[in-house]
Design a protein around this motif. Sequence first.
Motif, PDB file in Angstrom:
ATOM      1  N   VAL A 122       0.826  -1.209   0.000  1.00 28.84           N
ATOM      2  CA  VAL A 122       0.000   0.000   0.000  1.00 28.84           C
ATOM      3  C   VAL A 122       0.868   1.270   0.000  1.00 28.84           C
ATOM      4  N   ASN A 123       0.515   2.183  -0.887  1.00 29.80           N
ATOM      5  CA  ASN A 123       1.229   3.465  -1.020  1.00 29.80           C
ATOM      6  C   ASN A 123       2.737   3.353  -1.196  1.00 29.80           C
ATOM      7  N   ILE A 124       3.184   2.294  -1.831  1.00 33.40           N
ATOM      8  CA  ILE A 124       4.620   2.121  -2.049  1.00 33.40           C
ATOM      9  C   ILE A 124       5.180   3.293  -2.860  1.00 33.40           C
ATOM     10  N   GLN A 125       4.328   3.866  -3.709  1.00 33.79           N
ATOM     11  CA  GLN A 125       4.765   5.000  -4.549  1.00 33.79           C
ATOM     12  C   GLN A 125       5.200   6.198  -3.712  1.00 33.79           C
ATOM     13  N   ASN A 126       4.679   6.318  -2.478  1.00 33.30           N
ATOM     14  CA  ASN A 126       5.083   7.434  -1.607  1.00 33.30           C
ATOM     15  C   ASN A 126       6.267   7.065  -0.725  1.00 33.30           C
ATOM     16  N   ARG A 127       6.483   5.783  -0.540  1.00 32.55           N
ATOM     17  CA  ARG A 127       7.513   5.370   0.404  1.00 32.55           C
ATOM     18  C   ARG A 127       8.873   5.154  -0.248  1.00 32.55           C
ATOM     19  N   SER A 154      11.360   5.543  -4.087  1.00 33.38           N
ATOM     20  CA  SER A 154      11.449   6.182  -5.411  1.00 33.38           C
ATOM     21  C   SER A 154      11.107   5.159  -6.491  1.00 33.38           C
ATOM     22  N   GLN A 155      10.680   5.687  -7.618  1.00 29.11           N
ATOM     23  CA  GLN A 155      10.337   4.815  -8.737  1.00 29.11           C
ATOM     24  C   GLN A 155      11.553   4.010  -9.181  1.00 29.11           C
ATOM     25  N   LYS A 156      12.715   4.670  -9.119  1.00 31.22           N
ATOM     26  CA  LYS A 156      13.953   3.997  -9.539  1.00 31.22           C
ATOM     27  C   LYS A 156      14.245   2.810  -8.619  1.00 31.22           C
ATOM     28  N   TRP A 157      14.068   3.051  -7.332  1.00 31.36           N
ATOM     29  CA  TRP A 157      14.328   1.984  -6.343  1.00 31.36           C
ATOM     30  C   TRP A 157      13.367   0.811  -6.565  1.00 31.36           C
ATOM     31  N   ILE A 158      12.075   1.122  -6.734  1.00 29.47           N
ATOM     32  CA  ILE A 158      11.079   0.063  -6.947  1.00 29.47           C
ATOM     33  C   ILE A 158      11.437  -0.745  -8.193  1.00 29.47           C
ATOM     34  N   ALA A 159      11.820  -0.013  -9.251  1.00 31.53           N
ATOM     35  CA  ALA A 159      12.158  -0.712 -10.498  1.00 31.53           C
ATOM     36  C   ALA A 159      13.343  -1.652 -10.298  1.00 31.53           C
ATOM     37  N   SER A 160      14.393  -1.195  -9.601  1.00 29.72           N
ATOM     38  CA  SER A 160      15.551  -2.076  -9.399  1.00 29.72           C
ATOM     39  C   SER A 160      15.159  -3.284  -8.564  1.00 29.72           C
ATOM     40  N   PHE A 161      14.334  -3.059  -7.546  1.00 33.30           N
ATOM     41  CA  PHE A 161      13.949  -4.168  -6.670  1.00 33.30           C
ATOM     42  C   PHE A 161      13.121  -5.206  -7.434  1.00 33.30           C
ATOM     43  N   ILE A 162      12.196  -4.720  -8.260  1.00 35.13           N
ATOM     44  CA  ILE A 162      11.365  -5.662  -9.019  1.00 35.13           C
ATOM     45  C   ILE A 162      12.219  -6.447 -10.014  1.00 35.13           C
ATOM     46  N   SER A 194      15.575  -7.093 -10.017  1.00 32.23           N
ATOM     47  CA  SER A 194      16.432  -8.066  -9.342  1.00 32.23           C
ATOM     48  C   SER A 194      16.684  -7.630  -7.904  1.00 32.23           C
ATOM     49  N   SER A 195      15.825  -8.104  -7.021  1.00 35.32           N
ATOM     50  CA  SER A 195      15.938  -7.694  -5.619  1.00 35.32           C
ATOM     51  C   SER A 195      17.286  -8.126  -5.040  1.00 35.32           C
ATOM     52  N   GLN A 196      17.765  -9.284  -5.462  1.00 36.67           N
ATOM     53  CA  GLN A 196      19.030  -9.780  -4.915  1.00 36.67           C
ATOM     54  C   GLN A 196      20.217  -8.896  -5.309  1.00 36.67           C
ATOM     55  N   SER A 197      20.217  -8.381  -6.542  1.00 37.72           N
ATOM     56  CA  SER A 197      21.330  -7.499  -6.944  1.00 37.72           C
ATOM     57  C   SER A 197      21.329  -6.241  -6.085  1.00 37.72           C
ATOM     58  N   LEU A 198      20.110  -5.726  -5.827  1.00 35.10           N
ATOM     59  CA  LEU A 198      20.016  -4.507  -5.020  1.00 35.10           C
ATOM     60  C   LEU A 198      20.489  -4.784  -3.592  1.00 35.10           C
ATOM     61  N   ILE A 199      20.123  -5.914  -3.064  1.00 39.33           N
ATOM     62  CA  ILE A 199      20.529  -6.282  -1.704  1.00 39.33           C
ATOM     63  C   ILE A 199      22.040  -6.445  -1.634  1.00 39.33           C
ATOM     64  N   LYS A 200      22.588  -7.141  -2.631  1.00 33.19           N
ATOM     65  CA  LYS A 200      24.036  -7.368  -2.635  1.00 33.19           C
ATOM     66  C   LYS A 200      24.821  -6.087  -2.822  1.00 33.19           C
ATOM     67  N   SER A 201      24.203  -5.083  -3.468  1.00 34.10           N
ATOM     68  CA  SER A 201      24.908  -3.805  -3.651  1.00 34.10           C
ATOM     69  C   SER A 201      24.986  -3.048  -2.326  1.00 34.10           C
ATOM     70  N   GLY A 202      24.266  -3.541  -1.295  1.00 32.95           N
ATOM     71  CA  GLY A 202      24.369  -2.947   0.034  1.00 32.95           C
ATOM     72  C   GLY A 202      23.311  -1.896   0.322  1.00 32.95           C
ATOM     73  N   ASP A 203      22.342  -1.752  -0.565  1.00 34.39           N
ATOM     74  CA  ASP A 203      21.271  -0.779  -0.345  1.00 34.39           C
ATOM     75  C   ASP A 203      20.562  -1.095   0.977  1.00 34.39           C
ATOM     76  N   SER A 204      20.579  -0.127   1.920  1.00 36.76           N
ATOM     77  CA  SER A 204      20.132  -0.462   3.273  1.00 36.76           C
ATOM     78  C   SER A 204      18.631  -0.742   3.342  1.00 36.76           C
ATOM     79  N   ASP A 205      17.823  -0.031   2.543  1.00 43.92           N
ATOM     80  CA  ASP A 205      16.381  -0.314   2.538  1.00 43.92           C
ATOM     81  C   ASP A 205      16.106  -1.734   2.050  1.00 43.92           C
TER      82      ASP A 205
END
Length: 248
Positions: free
Chosen positions: A17-22, A24-32, A34-45
Amino acid sequence: MACHTINQGRLVGPDLVNIQNRRSQKWIASFIKSSQSLIKSGDSDAVDVFKKFNKMVMPDNDFTDSQIVNIIQYIAANSSEQLKKTTKVQPDQPVSEKSIRSGQMLFNGRKRFTNGGASCISCHNIDRADVIAGGSLAKDLTNVYSRMGAAGVKAIIDNAPFPTMAKAYDGKPLSDYEIFDLAAFLQSVDGGSKNGPLYGARLFFSGLAGAIVLFALFAIVRTRSKKNSVNHEIYERQIKSTWEDNNE
Ligand code: HEC
Protein backbone atom coordinates in the motif's frame (compact mmCIF):
# COMPACT_ATOMS: atom_id res chain seq x y z
CA MET A 1 -0.93 -11.46 -5.76
CA ALA A 2 0.42 -14.69 -4.29
CA CYS A 3 2.95 -12.83 -2.19
CA HIS A 4 1.77 -9.25 -1.75
CA THR A 5 -1.41 -7.40 -1.00
CA ILE A 6 -2.45 -3.79 -1.38
CA ASN A 7 -3.82 -2.68 1.97
CA GLN A 8 -4.73 -6.22 3.13
CA GLY A 9 -1.76 -6.88 5.38
CA ARG A 10 1.44 -8.82 4.86
CA LEU A 11 1.51 -12.17 3.12
CA VAL A 12 4.80 -13.74 2.07
CA GLY A 13 6.10 -10.27 1.34
CA PRO A 14 5.15 -6.81 2.57
CA ASP A 15 1.88 -4.99 2.01
CA LEU A 16 2.55 -2.67 -0.93
CA VAL A 17 0.00 0.00 0.00
CA ASN A 18 1.23 3.47 -1.02
CA ILE A 19 4.62 2.12 -2.05
CA GLN A 20 4.76 5.00 -4.55
CA ASN A 21 5.08 7.43 -1.61
CA ARG A 22 7.51 5.37 0.40
CA ARG A 23 10.16 4.59 -2.24
CA SER A 24 11.45 6.18 -5.41
CA GLN A 25 10.34 4.81 -8.74
CA LYS A 26 13.95 4.00 -9.54
CA TRP A 27 14.33 1.98 -6.34
CA ILE A 28 11.08 0.06 -6.95
CA ALA A 29 12.16 -0.71 -10.50
CA SER A 30 15.55 -2.08 -9.40
CA PHE A 31 13.95 -4.17 -6.67
CA ILE A 32 11.36 -5.66 -9.02
CA LYS A 33 13.95 -6.45 -11.70
CA SER A 34 16.43 -8.07 -9.34
CA SER A 35 15.94 -7.69 -5.62
CA GLN A 36 19.03 -9.78 -4.91
CA SER A 37 21.33 -7.50 -6.94
CA LEU A 38 20.02 -4.51 -5.02
CA ILE A 39 20.53 -6.28 -1.70
CA LYS A 40 24.04 -7.37 -2.63
CA SER A 41 24.91 -3.81 -3.65
CA GLY A 42 24.37 -2.95 0.03
CA ASP A 43 21.27 -0.78 -0.34
CA SER A 44 20.13 -0.46 3.27
CA ASP A 45 16.38 -0.31 2.54
CA ALA A 46 16.60 -3.45 0.42
CA VAL A 47 18.67 -5.24 3.06
CA ASP A 48 16.11 -4.26 5.74
CA VAL A 49 13.18 -5.65 3.76
CA PHE A 50 15.10 -8.84 3.06
CA LYS A 51 15.87 -9.37 6.74
CA LYS A 52 12.42 -8.43 7.91
CA PHE A 53 10.83 -11.01 5.61
CA ASN A 54 12.93 -13.99 6.70
CA LYS A 55 15.41 -13.71 3.84
CA MET A 56 12.89 -15.02 1.36
CA VAL A 57 14.24 -14.49 -2.12
CA MET A 58 11.85 -12.62 -4.37
CA PRO A 59 12.32 -14.00 -7.90
CA ASP A 60 13.65 -11.65 -10.60
CA ASN A 61 11.29 -10.27 -13.21
CA ASP A 62 12.15 -9.13 -16.70
CA PHE A 63 9.56 -6.38 -16.94
CA THR A 64 10.24 -3.29 -19.02
CA ASP A 65 10.38 0.10 -17.31
CA SER A 66 6.99 1.06 -18.70
CA GLN A 67 5.45 -2.16 -17.40
CA ILE A 68 6.88 -1.38 -13.98
CA VAL A 69 5.41 2.12 -14.11
CA ASN A 70 2.04 0.52 -14.91
CA ILE A 71 2.32 -1.75 -11.90
CA ILE A 72 3.19 1.16 -9.60
CA GLN A 73 0.23 3.12 -10.94
CA TYR A 74 -2.02 0.16 -10.36
CA ILE A 75 -0.84 -0.08 -6.76
CA ALA A 76 -1.26 3.68 -6.27
CA ALA A 77 -4.78 3.59 -7.68
CA ASN A 78 -5.78 0.78 -5.36
CA SER A 79 -4.05 2.24 -2.31
CA SER A 80 -6.42 5.18 -2.10
CA GLU A 81 -9.38 2.87 -2.03
CA GLN A 82 -10.63 3.00 1.55
CA LEU A 83 -12.90 0.00 1.30
CA LYS A 84 -11.16 -3.18 2.33
CA LYS A 85 -12.17 -6.00 0.06
CA THR A 86 -12.67 -9.40 1.64
CA THR A 87 -9.92 -11.76 0.59
CA LYS A 88 -9.89 -15.47 0.15
CA VAL A 89 -6.96 -15.76 2.50
CA GLN A 90 -7.96 -16.30 6.10
CA PRO A 91 -5.87 -15.66 9.19
CA ASP A 92 -4.58 -18.50 11.37
CA GLN A 93 -7.38 -20.72 12.58
CA PRO A 94 -7.45 -23.64 14.96
CA VAL A 95 -7.04 -26.78 12.86
CA SER A 96 -8.49 -30.21 13.50
CA GLU A 97 -6.66 -33.54 13.52
CA LYS A 98 -8.88 -34.54 10.60
CA SER A 99 -7.65 -31.60 8.51
CA ILE A 100 -4.05 -32.50 9.28
CA ARG A 101 -4.53 -36.16 8.27
CA SER A 102 -6.27 -35.16 5.08
CA GLY A 103 -3.53 -32.63 4.32
CA GLN A 104 -0.88 -35.28 4.86
CA MET A 105 -2.63 -37.67 2.48
CA LEU A 106 -2.92 -34.95 -0.14
CA PHE A 107 0.72 -34.04 0.34
CA ASN A 108 2.05 -37.54 -0.16
CA GLY A 109 -0.38 -38.51 -2.89
CA ARG A 110 -2.43 -41.07 -0.98
CA LYS A 111 -5.46 -38.91 -1.67
CA ARG A 112 -5.93 -37.40 -5.12
CA PHE A 113 -6.64 -33.73 -5.73
CA THR A 114 -10.15 -33.08 -7.04
CA ASN A 115 -8.74 -31.53 -10.19
CA GLY A 116 -5.92 -34.04 -10.60
CA GLY A 117 -2.87 -31.88 -9.77
CA ALA A 118 0.46 -33.57 -8.92
CA SER A 119 1.07 -34.50 -5.29
CA CYS A 120 3.40 -32.12 -3.47
CA ILE A 121 5.79 -34.93 -2.54
CA SER A 122 6.87 -35.31 -6.16
CA CYS A 123 8.85 -32.06 -5.75
CA HIS A 124 9.04 -31.31 -2.01
CA ASN A 125 10.41 -33.12 1.00
CA ILE A 126 9.25 -32.96 4.62
CA ASP A 127 11.62 -33.97 7.36
CA ARG A 128 9.42 -36.23 9.47
CA ALA A 129 9.63 -39.92 10.22
CA ASP A 130 6.10 -40.84 9.22
CA VAL A 131 6.27 -39.08 5.86
CA ILE A 132 8.18 -40.94 3.16
CA ALA A 133 11.10 -38.96 1.75
CA GLY A 134 9.90 -36.68 -1.00
CA GLY A 135 11.36 -35.01 -4.05
CA SER A 136 14.41 -32.80 -3.92
CA LEU A 137 13.58 -30.65 -6.93
CA ALA A 138 12.15 -27.92 -4.73
CA LYS A 139 12.70 -26.63 -1.22
CA ASP A 140 12.18 -28.74 1.89
CA LEU A 141 8.91 -27.53 3.42
CA THR A 142 9.48 -28.64 7.01
CA ASN A 143 9.79 -25.10 8.36
CA VAL A 144 7.88 -23.25 5.71
CA TYR A 145 5.04 -22.50 8.11
CA SER A 146 7.10 -20.51 10.57
CA ARG A 147 8.77 -18.72 7.67
CA MET A 148 5.54 -17.66 5.97
CA GLY A 149 2.60 -18.14 8.29
CA ALA A 150 -0.80 -19.51 7.33
CA ALA A 151 -1.67 -16.69 4.96
CA GLY A 152 1.64 -16.95 3.10
CA VAL A 153 1.51 -20.73 2.70
CA LYS A 154 -2.08 -20.61 1.52
CA ALA A 155 -1.36 -17.83 -0.93
CA ILE A 156 1.54 -19.78 -2.46
CA ILE A 157 -0.39 -23.02 -2.75
CA ASP A 158 -3.32 -21.15 -4.26
CA ASN A 159 -1.30 -19.21 -6.79
CA ALA A 160 2.36 -20.19 -6.89
CA PRO A 161 4.78 -17.48 -7.95
CA PHE A 162 7.28 -20.17 -9.04
CA PRO A 163 7.09 -21.22 -12.70
CA THR A 164 7.70 -24.97 -12.15
CA MET A 165 5.08 -25.23 -9.46
CA ALA A 166 2.60 -22.94 -11.20
CA LYS A 167 2.87 -25.11 -14.32
CA ALA A 168 2.12 -28.26 -12.34
CA TYR A 169 -1.21 -26.78 -11.23
CA ASP A 170 -2.06 -24.88 -14.38
CA GLY A 171 -5.69 -25.71 -15.16
CA LYS A 172 -5.79 -28.01 -12.11
CA PRO A 173 -6.44 -25.61 -9.25
CA LEU A 174 -6.75 -26.94 -5.71
CA SER A 175 -10.03 -26.46 -3.89
CA ASP A 176 -10.28 -24.18 -0.85
CA TYR A 177 -10.66 -27.26 1.37
CA GLU A 178 -7.53 -28.86 -0.07
CA ILE A 179 -5.55 -25.68 0.49
CA PHE A 180 -6.83 -25.42 4.05
CA ASP A 181 -5.90 -29.04 4.84
CA LEU A 182 -2.44 -28.74 3.28
CA ALA A 183 -1.76 -25.61 5.30
CA ALA A 184 -2.95 -27.45 8.43
CA PHE A 185 -0.56 -30.30 7.68
CA LEU A 186 2.37 -27.95 7.05
CA GLN A 187 1.57 -26.21 10.32
CA SER A 188 1.64 -29.56 12.14
CA VAL A 189 5.05 -30.60 10.78
CA ASP A 190 6.60 -27.22 11.44
CA GLY A 191 9.75 -27.47 13.50
CA GLY A 192 11.10 -30.62 11.90
CA SER A 193 11.86 -34.20 12.75
CA LYS A 194 9.91 -34.62 15.92
CA ASN A 195 8.60 -38.13 15.88
CA GLY A 196 5.36 -37.12 17.49
CA PRO A 197 3.20 -38.96 20.03
CA LEU A 198 1.42 -40.85 17.27
CA TYR A 199 4.67 -42.35 16.04
CA GLY A 200 5.74 -43.43 19.53
CA ALA A 201 2.39 -45.06 20.25
CA ARG A 202 2.43 -46.88 16.94
CA LEU A 203 5.91 -48.19 17.59
CA PHE A 204 4.88 -49.37 21.06
CA PHE A 205 1.79 -51.21 19.87
CA SER A 206 3.49 -52.88 16.92
CA GLY A 207 6.19 -54.05 19.33
CA LEU A 208 3.55 -55.38 21.69
CA ALA A 209 1.74 -57.17 18.86
CA GLY A 210 5.04 -58.74 17.75
CA ALA A 211 5.73 -59.95 21.30
CA ILE A 212 2.26 -61.50 21.59
CA VAL A 213 2.73 -63.38 18.31
CA LEU A 214 6.12 -64.69 19.50
CA PHE A 215 4.74 -65.83 22.87
CA ALA A 216 1.88 -67.58 21.09
CA LEU A 217 4.38 -69.41 18.88
CA PHE A 218 6.47 -70.47 21.89
CA ALA A 219 3.34 -71.74 23.61
CA ILE A 220 2.37 -73.85 20.60
CA VAL A 221 5.85 -75.31 20.21
CA ARG A 222 6.03 -76.06 23.93
CA THR A 223 2.70 -77.94 24.21
CA ARG A 224 3.64 -79.92 21.09
CA SER A 225 6.98 -80.92 22.53
CA LYS A 226 5.36 -81.86 25.82
CA LYS A 227 2.97 -84.22 24.06
CA ASN A 228 5.81 -86.00 22.34
CA SER A 229 8.34 -85.45 25.05
CA VAL A 230 11.60 -87.33 24.66
CA ASN A 231 11.54 -88.30 28.36
CA HIS A 232 8.12 -89.71 27.89
CA GLU A 233 9.30 -91.98 25.06
CA ILE A 234 12.28 -93.19 27.05
CA TYR A 235 10.00 -93.86 30.02
CA GLU A 236 7.62 -95.89 27.88
CA ARG A 237 10.48 -97.86 26.36
CA GLN A 238 11.88 -98.55 29.80
CA ILE A 239 8.56 -99.77 31.14
CA LYS A 240 8.08 -101.95 28.14
CA SER A 241 11.54 -103.51 28.29
CA THR A 242 11.26 -104.11 32.04
CA TRP A 243 7.95 -105.79 31.50
CA GLU A 244 9.40 -107.88 28.66
CA ASP A 245 12.45 -108.87 30.78
CA ASN A 246 10.25 -109.96 33.63
CA ASN A 247 8.13 -112.11 31.40
CA GLU A 248 10.83 -114.00 29.57
C1 HEC B 1 6.38 -29.60 -10.10
C2 HEC B 1 7.04 -29.45 -8.84
C3 HEC B 1 6.26 -28.89 -7.67
C4 HEC B 1 5.10 -29.38 -7.11
C5 HEC B 1 4.29 -30.59 -7.58
C6 HEC B 1 4.82 -28.55 -5.96
N1 HEC B 1 5.77 -27.57 -5.84
FE1 HEC B 1 5.86 -26.16 -4.34
N2 HEC B 1 7.50 -25.35 -5.23
C7 HEC B 1 8.13 -25.83 -6.37
C8 HEC B 1 9.24 -24.94 -6.68
C9 HEC B 1 10.21 -25.12 -7.85
C10 HEC B 1 9.26 -23.92 -5.71
C11 HEC B 1 10.19 -22.70 -5.64
C12 HEC B 1 11.11 -22.75 -4.49
C13 HEC B 1 12.22 -23.71 -4.74
O1 HEC B 1 12.97 -23.54 -5.71
O2 HEC B 1 12.34 -24.66 -3.99
C14 HEC B 1 8.16 -24.23 -4.79
C15 HEC B 1 7.86 -23.48 -3.66
C16 HEC B 1 6.91 -23.80 -2.73
C17 HEC B 1 6.69 -23.07 -1.48
C18 HEC B 1 7.53 -21.92 -0.99
C19 HEC B 1 8.74 -22.50 -0.35
C20 HEC B 1 9.73 -21.50 0.16
O3 HEC B 1 10.17 -21.66 1.29
O4 HEC B 1 10.06 -20.60 -0.58
C21 HEC B 1 5.65 -23.70 -0.85
C22 HEC B 1 5.02 -23.32 0.48
C23 HEC B 1 5.22 -24.79 -1.70
N3 HEC B 1 6.00 -24.83 -2.83
C24 HEC B 1 4.18 -25.66 -1.38
C25 HEC B 1 3.75 -26.70 -2.20
C26 HEC B 1 2.63 -27.56 -1.90
C27 HEC B 1 1.79 -27.53 -0.64
C28 HEC B 1 2.49 -28.41 -2.96
C29 HEC B 1 1.40 -29.47 -3.17
C30 HEC B 1 0.07 -28.93 -3.35
C31 HEC B 1 3.54 -28.08 -3.92
N4 HEC B 1 4.28 -27.04 -3.42
C32 HEC B 1 3.74 -28.75 -5.11
C33 HEC B 1 7.77 -26.96 -7.10
C34 HEC B 1 6.67 -27.75 -6.87
